[in-house]
Motif scaffolding. Sequence first.
Motif, PDB file in Angstrom:
ATOM      1  N   ILE A 302       0.690  -1.150   0.031  1.00 30.42           N
ATOM      2  CA  ILE A 302       0.120  -0.109  -0.135  1.00 30.42           C
ATOM      3  C   ILE A 302       0.985   1.318   0.011  1.00 30.42           C
ATOM      4  N   ALA A 303       1.996   1.139   0.637  1.00 27.33           N
ATOM      5  CA  ALA A 303       2.916   2.490   0.835  1.00 27.33           C
ATOM      6  C   ALA A 303       3.380   2.390  -0.561  1.00 27.33           C
ATOM      7  N   VAL A 304       3.752   1.713  -1.273  1.00 28.96           N
ATOM      8  CA  VAL A 304       4.347   1.833  -2.824  1.00 28.96           C
ATOM      9  C   VAL A 304       3.069   2.547  -3.485  1.00 28.96           C
ATOM     10  N   ALA A 305       1.934   2.001  -3.448  1.00 32.08           N
ATOM     11  CA  ALA A 305       0.916   2.363  -4.292  1.00 32.08           C
ATOM     12  C   ALA A 305       0.456   3.975  -3.863  1.00 32.08           C
ATOM     13  N   LEU A 306       0.759   4.194  -2.688  1.00 32.69           N
ATOM     14  CA  LEU A 306       0.636   5.601  -2.260  1.00 32.69           C
ATOM     15  C   LEU A 306       1.833   6.544  -2.546  1.00 32.69           C
ATOM     16  N   SER A 307       2.810   6.151  -3.140  1.00 25.83           N
ATOM     17  CA  SER A 307       4.006   6.793  -3.212  1.00 25.83           C
ATOM     18  C   SER A 307       4.548   7.285  -2.269  1.00 25.83           C
ATOM     19  N   LEU A 308       4.636   6.535  -0.966  1.00 22.51           N
ATOM     20  CA  LEU A 308       5.263   6.897   0.096  1.00 22.51           C
ATOM     21  C   LEU A 308       6.797   6.271   0.227  1.00 22.51           C
TER      22      LEU A 308
END
Length: 390
Positions: A302-308
């Motif tokens: 999810i972090a990757v998908a949210l560009s974090l």
Amino acid sequence: MDQFISPKKIYHGEGSLTKLEDILQELKAERIFILTDPVLKRLGVIDPLLEIMARYDVKVDVVTNVVPEPPVKVGDQVVEEVREKQPDLVIGIGGGSALDLAKIAAVLAGNEGHVEDYLNLSGTRKLMNKGLPKVLIPTTSGTGAEVTDIAVFSLENTKDVITHEYLLADYAIVDPALTYTLPPRVTAASGVDALTHAVDAYTSVNFTPLTDSLALDAMKRIAGNIRTAVWNGNDEHARDQMALGSLLAGLSFYNAGVAGVHALAYPLGGLFKISHGESNAVLLPYVYDHIWMACMDKMKNIAVALSLPTGGKTDREVAQQVVRSLLDLIKDVGLPTTIRDYNIKSHDIDVLTENGVQQTRLLARSPKVLDEKSIKQIYTNAYEGILQNS
């Protein structure tokens, strides 16, 4: 073995509303029942739909008996209107409430009884006939109702649903042009609703590789465009990405199911008449603050998908960062971040908990068991605005 279910045909993209012409020719419909929100009719949002109808020799009934978070009695009224008009085709155009009402009206037109007879928690009847064909056309980017077989109704203290494959649309048309005039708050609430669908589906215990792929893509599109869509609603690219993100999230959650956020949001809508999108939004960070430790690998993706940024961080730190970023997103789009902002009092937490516990269908999909103690703690944190574990 996994399965994946969707409407027979889905059209997406600017101008896709014109595909309605192909549908009319395919079905050879002579009388059409259109259900929409009175505001959409007054603002002319449905005019392009009516212009298409005018080019065909069809009888059109436009009904605006739609209210937000519809109670059962409104569902019954719409059902009776469809039974009276006896159309060949039902078209629902609007937000989730309009689409849900169109679904149940089209189906119950071919079945006996009333809406309450088929509710998940208390109904005793089973749907025996598919009813009328239906086209569902969303005018918001959020509910995903155009691709699900769920119709949600408000009860006195909570919500309940009717869910059956017969409620699934025959055709879904997702034209972002219909969302261009949405005001910022509606854009924000529906957008976070769509994001919640994607996150809830991705962490559902009923996930599949296909639902995961759709959910992650939806998160990326929504998180990357929601702020622009809210504060610069004329940005057509952002509107298109929000519409597509909502569609993908809808397909994902319809097949994997939503879980804890939706379960606890239902009592907010039922008891305090908070819109579905805002109910989800205000609870989203607090539910995941409570459950991230049960879905750590998912939180990393999810972090990757949210560009974090994730470099140099432990899995725990990444999961906590995701939770904080969800809270920041809700702040950025101008939505309330505590249930206290909705004039809910501390003594209301007990009744919220009591009603939340009853949402067993949704709670069963949570990666972490949400018992009464956990549910009360989540509502308490959402009241006080505390991220206890992040």
